[in-house]
Design a protein around this motif. Sequence first.
Motif, PDB file in Angstrom:
ATOM      1  N   UNK A  17      17.169 -22.875 -12.201  1.00 26.28           N
ATOM      2  CA  UNK A  17      17.842 -23.598 -13.276  1.00 26.28           C
ATOM      3  C   UNK A  17      17.100 -23.409 -14.599  1.00 26.28           C
ATOM      4  N   UNK A  18      17.832 -23.471 -15.682  1.00 31.85           N
ATOM      5  CA  UNK A  18      17.223 -23.396 -17.007  1.00 31.85           C
ATOM      6  C   UNK A  18      16.537 -24.717 -17.326  1.00 31.85           C
ATOM      7  N   UNK A  19      15.631 -24.685 -18.311  1.00 35.77           N
ATOM      8  CA  UNK A  19      14.986 -25.918 -18.738  1.00 35.77           C
ATOM      9  C   UNK A  19      16.033 -26.931 -19.226  1.00 35.77           C
ATOM     10  N   UNK A  20      17.054 -26.445 -19.909  1.00 39.59           N
ATOM     11  CA  UNK A  20      18.077 -27.347 -20.439  1.00 39.59           C
ATOM     12  C   UNK A  20      18.818 -28.064 -19.321  1.00 39.59           C
ATOM     13  N   UNK A  21      19.119 -27.343 -18.236  1.00 41.26           N
ATOM     14  CA  UNK A  21      19.829 -27.953 -17.114  1.00 41.26           C
ATOM     15  C   UNK A  21      18.945 -28.963 -16.387  1.00 41.26           C
ATOM     16  N   UNK A  79       6.339 -17.722 -29.202  1.00 35.02           N
ATOM     17  CA  UNK A  79       6.809 -19.080 -28.930  1.00 35.02           C
ATOM     18  C   UNK A  79       7.871 -19.533 -29.923  1.00 35.02           C
ATOM     19  N   UNK A  80       7.621 -19.321 -31.202  1.00 37.73           N
ATOM     20  CA  UNK A  80       8.575 -19.775 -32.214  1.00 37.73           C
ATOM     21  C   UNK A  80       9.906 -19.051 -32.082  1.00 37.73           C
ATOM     22  N   UNK A  81       9.858 -17.753 -31.775  1.00 36.05           N
ATOM     23  CA  UNK A  81      11.102 -16.993 -31.619  1.00 36.05           C
ATOM     24  C   UNK A  81      11.885 -17.520 -30.422  1.00 36.05           C
ATOM     25  N   UNK A  86      16.505 -20.553 -28.167  1.00 39.12           N
ATOM     26  CA  UNK A  86      16.995 -21.636 -27.317  1.00 39.12           C
ATOM     27  C   UNK A  86      17.890 -22.581 -28.123  1.00 39.12           C
ATOM     28  N   UNK A  87      17.517 -22.827 -29.382  1.00 39.27           N
ATOM     29  CA  UNK A  87      18.325 -23.711 -30.220  1.00 39.27           C
ATOM     30  C   UNK A  87      19.710 -23.139 -30.481  1.00 39.27           C
ATOM     31  N   UNK A  88      19.831 -21.827 -30.461  1.00 36.30           N
ATOM     32  CA  UNK A  88      21.145 -21.207 -30.664  1.00 36.30           C
ATOM     33  C   UNK A  88      21.970 -21.189 -29.390  1.00 36.30           C
ATOM     34  N   UNK A  89      21.397 -21.645 -28.271  1.00 38.43           N
ATOM     35  CA  UNK A  89      22.150 -21.724 -27.025  1.00 38.43           C
ATOM     36  C   UNK A  89      21.733 -20.732 -25.959  1.00 38.43           C
ATOM     37  N   UNK A  93      14.934 -18.959 -20.058  1.00 37.24           N
ATOM     38  CA  UNK A  93      14.402 -17.808 -19.338  1.00 37.24           C
ATOM     39  C   UNK A  93      14.900 -16.512 -19.955  1.00 37.24           C
ATOM     40  N   UNK A  94      16.163 -16.496 -20.340  1.00 37.98           N
ATOM     41  CA  UNK A  94      16.721 -15.307 -20.991  1.00 37.98           C
ATOM     42  C   UNK A  94      16.007 -15.036 -22.305  1.00 37.98           C
TER      43      UNK A  94
END
Length: 219
Positions: A17-21, A79-81, A86-89, A93-94
């Motif tokens: 699972x992704x961190x978001x999930x 890290x910043x990239x 991630x903020x763009x969706x 992991x991707x």
Amino acid sequence: MTQQDRQRIAAGLADGLSYAEIARRLDRPTSTISREVGRNGGPGGYRPQHAHRATTQRARRGTPAPSRPAGTADGTAGTEIIELAVRTGLPRMTARVHVDLLLAEDGRRTAAELTRRLKVSPASVSVAVNYLVQHGFVRRERDPQRRRDVYVVDDQAWYHSIVISTQHTLESARAALAAAEASGSDTPVGQRLARAGVFLERVSLDMRESADRWRSLLA
């Protein structure tokens, strides 16, 4: 965070699972899950019992979590990239796989190299690179001598990703226009869909034209 929360995080990581999930299932911010995993071994080395003990010890000592090594996708340079992606969706992991490829000197890595560098499972890398290939961010090449796939990101990848993205938007636009016609141009629904369809169509065509016009900058 409780020990039960950490066990659920470990189970989510094991399931790919992704961190978001995972964050959604625990009703916590994604950044909380990211920090928790990052400071306690990463996705491939996270152990809930160890993480719980280590966090308790850090709280007692007031010692900050160890920093990630530079030169990997989770180092300072990447890290910043990753966070921006991630903020763009983009799934975390991707994003990590994509940034690690971007930071490779020749823009090339095998699945085994990505697995080793990011300390994640081969399945996680496979899901990530398949997404990146499908959306044009990365291309897959075959190494005939060693019979393995090599994943490559180069300057032209940005052009291809825009072309694929605009094509998807154009398909959505035409679907909206078709639905508008079916609903009737004199109905509120039909008019709303028609406006959306025309807007998306014009924007996607403009983006494709702009990408074609400026592609030479990537040569």
